[in-house]
Design an enzyme around this catalytic site. Structure first.
Site, short mmCIF file in Angstrom:
data_model
loop_
_atom_site.label_atom_id
_atom_site.label_comp_id
_atom_site.label_asym_id
_atom_site.label_seq_id
_atom_site.Cartn_x
_atom_site.Cartn_y
_atom_site.Cartn_z
CG ASP A 27 1.34 3.93 2.23
OD1 ASP A 27 0.59 3.87 3.22
OD2 ASP A 27 1.13 3.27 1.18
CG ASP B 71 -1.04 -1.79 3.85
OD1 ASP B 71 -0.59 -2.89 4.20
OD2 ASP B 71 -1.79 -1.11 4.57
#
Ligand SMILES: [Mg+2]
Length: 246
Positions: free
Chosen positions: A14, A16
């Site tokens: 991922d 952020d």
């Protein structure tokens, strides 16, 4: 060396909150977009104004999700029923798309103002993964992934990117559905049982669990280790560099 089970041939990250410190930018953008709406909603309906909480509401309702899903989930929790509207609704229109577009505009402005900060331990870890010959993809719901990775100087480290733009084009379901992570593994030529997932969001670790990935690493940036475990993390760390052994 990398703290991963044998048989793992690739890593799905991922962005952020895992690679870049941009989760705060998203939380602030959501707060502004939602609070402006909730204030008006309070005046119109007499329901008391309760602001969006950048930690608890962010984690529970919007983090890791596609933008429209986040808007829909949070407003439903507040009992505010808005029409879906259409993708080109001007930012701030009282529709799900209108508020989502406002949030995206704010993210863009904040990225311009504040720039992108990289988690140094994450950059070190991804380089170690590359040097060990494992495959690497970014799997992020953000429609700004390409721009953020470039600004962070991380774009070259990844062989594949499954982001909000790709999800839209291919009709992939958002996290906690495993669709995007499955597409990330496929882009690297891997089966889920050969890939590890790195996630800071509850919806994201749930997606890793749902996809039967080899290993789900929960990255705890908000002091929610127990919740990450409950939602599917096999281990929880606060810095990716913790996985590097001398
Ligand atoms: Mg995240």
């Amino acid at each position: 060396m990398l703290g991963l089970p044998d048989g793992v041939r690739g890593c799905l990250f991922d962005m952020d909150g895992v690679l870049t410190r941009t989760a705060r930018i998203h939380a602030a953008a959501w707060r502004t977009a939602f609070d402006d709406f909730l204030r008006e909603h309070a005046e119109r309906t007499g329901v008391p104004f309760v602001p969006f909480d950048e930690v608890t509401d962010y984690e529970r309702y919007v983090d890791g999700k596609k933008r429209l899903d986040g808007t829909r989930t949070f407003l439903a929790a507040r009992g505010a029923d808005l029409p879906e509207g259409s993708p080109d609704d001007p930012p701030g229109t009282p529709t799900l798309y209108g508020l989502s577009n406002r949030k995206n505009d704010l993210v863009s402005a904040y990225l311009d103002e504040r720039g992108v900060e990289v988690f140094e331990g994450s950059a070190r870890y991804v380089r170690a993964v590359r040097d060990a010959g494992l495959h690497r993809a970014v799997v992020s719901s953000s429609a700004n992934t390409e721009r953020v990775l470039a600004a962070a100087g991380l774009a070259d480290l990844f062989e594949a990117r499954i982001d909000g733009v790709v999800a839209q084009e291919r009709g992939l379901a958002g996290k906690p559905d495993p669709d995007m992570y499955l597409a990330g593994a496929e882009a690297l030529g891997l089966k889920p049982a050969e890939a590890a997932v790195f996630e800071d969001a509850l919806a994201g670790v749930a997606a890793g669990r749902a996809g039967d990935f080899a290993f789900v690493v929960g990255v705890d940036r908000l002091g929610q280790a127990d919740a990450l475990r409950e939602h599917g993390a096999d281990i929880v760390i606060t810095d990716l560099a913790q996985l590097l052994r001398p």
